[in-house]
Write an enzyme that holds these catalytic residues in place. Structure first.
Site: not given
Ligand code: CA
Length: 504
Positions: A195, A232, A236, A262
């Site tokens: 994360d 982006d 995460h 991504e």
């Protein structure tokens, strides 16, 4: 759009001159003529400092409009200039995709005190301290914007964790504790739980955060007349958050609003699972294919070219793969450096631009020249883009009999005269040829190598078969002789220029 091409219109080391939006506007007509149908623009909102590329996202609502972080403009220009550029692109029916940084925020206005635990940087599920009060940069007031567009301010409870750096040696990742507070579980499992990436890690489970980011999404789509987004660092970010955000934007705006994510991982299974998790509502960059190109470029004739697509996303999920050769993250000197070597780049572009599957993305750095400075490169890309527009249609057949030279035939569309092509890609250190069948209907036609590297034209035999040549460690693109003569003029001019340079 048939044979669409996306262009990533920036690279990592652009000068901080605030001129990118102006350049993009002036370039719109040229991009259209090249065959570019969409541009991916960099994060266009205020970052922690003017010179930042935009990934150190500070205020998503400040698109170069407010005096914050000691600047009105961003690295790329002002909001008015951005709107101008997008308007111009739309005149040429070029779509615009904004780079969206949701994972973290950087450049907080004030420190706050909160309870947190230190975690092991190599396994963020392991706590290495007791909960204790710490002080960190988590309050974002955006005082220069004064609540315009959104009154939301950010505090420690909107984040899951933060990195605190007292010095290079004294740097720690903290997980912020509290009720319902934990890392998102639906993220990549690298480092135990991936994360946290950098800065103040946004808590995508917090209901106020979800509604604020959803509102921002709708606002920015309308404000900039966007056609899509590039998301982006999604490995995460909670996949449930991404899924609902994508649904929210499509439902509120346009079911065809475009998303590409991504997810930087060379593991095909992980990417396929992600697509399933978000119900195929987005495309993903084909990272495994990029790494194959990289490996092939470094291995010369030791690489078996038949393996290039074996573990690629485009081979498994052709309608959800954005194929690319390099980008701002893989370019030399950047965070995920893995640049494809110069000699192989045109070969890789030939494959992503001429094959049937995948949505190809052309990198600004490859077109305008960073690293690989040979002037031929830009012209080869132009030739390939034109070949994609004119010839790369219809079903395809691959010729995979040799590890060092692979062939590709596109049979063409009946409705498009002169469509159809044959391509050879070689990593061998001698000139080679392949017999390929381009279809009976092409019998008797004269075909030439559009790249100009093989000078001799070939005549397609009565059976549709001809012998096509390719030079050592090179590629050739064969199509019907006709409206393509200008390439020869272009190439011979370039060769003359190179020769005269060498003489000097
Ligand atoms: Ca995160």
């Amino acid at each position: 759009m048939k044979n669409g091409v996306m262009m990533q219109y920036f690279e990592w080391n652009l000068p901080n001159d605030g001129l990118l939006w102006k350049k993009l506007k002036e370039d719109a007509v040229n991009l259209h003529q090249l065959g570019i149908t969409a541009v991916w623009i960099p994060p266009a909102y205020k970052a922690s400092e003017q010179k930042n590329q935009g990934y150190a996202a500070y205020d998503l609502y400040d698109l170069g409009e407010f005096y914050q972080k000691e600047t009105i403009r961003t690295k790329y220009g002002t909001k008015a200039e951005l709107i101008d550029a997008i308007e111009e692109l739309h005149k040429y029916r070029i779509s615009v995709y904004l780079d969206v940084v949701f994972n973290h925020k950087i450049g907080a206005d004030q420190k706050e005190k909160f309870i947190a635990v230190k975690v092991d940087p190599e396994n963020r599920t392991i706590e290495i301290s007791d909960p204790a009060e710490i002080e960190g940069w988590t309050q974002f007031n955006f005082s220069g914007r004064k609540g315009r567009y959104s009154p939301f301010t950010w505090h420690s409870y909107h984040f899951t964790g933060i990195e605190i750096e007292n010095s290079k040696e004294d740097k720690h990742i903290y997980r912020i504790t509290g009720e319902n507070k934990h890392w998102s579980q639906d993220v990549d499992k690298e480092k135990g739980n991936f994360d946290f990436l950098m800065g103040a890690d946004v808590d995508h489970k917090h209901p106020d955060v979800i509604s604020e980011l959803n509102n921002w999404g709708n606002w920015v789509v309308k404000e900039l007349h966007l056609d899509g987004m590039r998301l982006d660092a999604i490995k995460h970010i909670s996949s449930a958050f991404i899924h609902q955000f994508v649904d929210h934007i499509k439902t509120s705006n346009n079911p065809n609003f475009y998303f590409v994510g991504e997810y930087w991982k060379a593991d095909l299974l992980t990417l396929e699972n992600y697509l399933k998790t978000v119900d195929y509502s987005i495309d993903l960059f084909d990272v495994p294919l990029h790494y194959n190109f990289r490996e092939a470029s470094m291995s010369g004739d030791k690489y078996d070219l038949r393996k290039l697509f074996s573990n690629a996303l485009v081979a498994r999920s052709p309608s959800h793969a954005v194929t690319f050769v390099d980008n701002h993250d893989s370019q030399q000197g950047s965070s995920l450096e893995s640049e494809v070597e110069c000699w192989f780049k045109p070969l890789a572009y030939a494959l992503i631009l001429l094959r049937k599957d995948g949505y190809p993305c052309l990198f600004y750095g490859d077109y305008y020249g960073i690293g690989c400075q040979e002037p031929v490169q830009k012209n080869l890309l132009k030739i390939l883009l034109e070949a994609r527009q004119k010839h790369a249609y219809g079903e395809e057949k691959l010729y995979l009999s040799s590890p060092n030279v692979i062939g590709l035939v596109r049979y063409g569309d009946n409705g498009r005269p002169n469509s159809g092509l044959a391509t050879l890609i070689s990593n061998h250190d001698t000139n080679l040829s392949l017999m390929m069948n381009v279809g009976l209907q092409k019998a008797g036609e004269k075909w030439i190598d559009l790249t100009g590297s093989v000078k001799q034209a070939v005549e397609i035999g009565k059976d549709g078969i001809a012998e096509f040549h390719v030079l050592a460690r090179n590629f050739s693109v064969w199509a019907k002789w006709g409206n393509t003569r200008k390439h020869f003029i272009g190439i011979s001019d370039i060769l003359k220029r190179i020769k005269s340079k060498c003489r000097k």
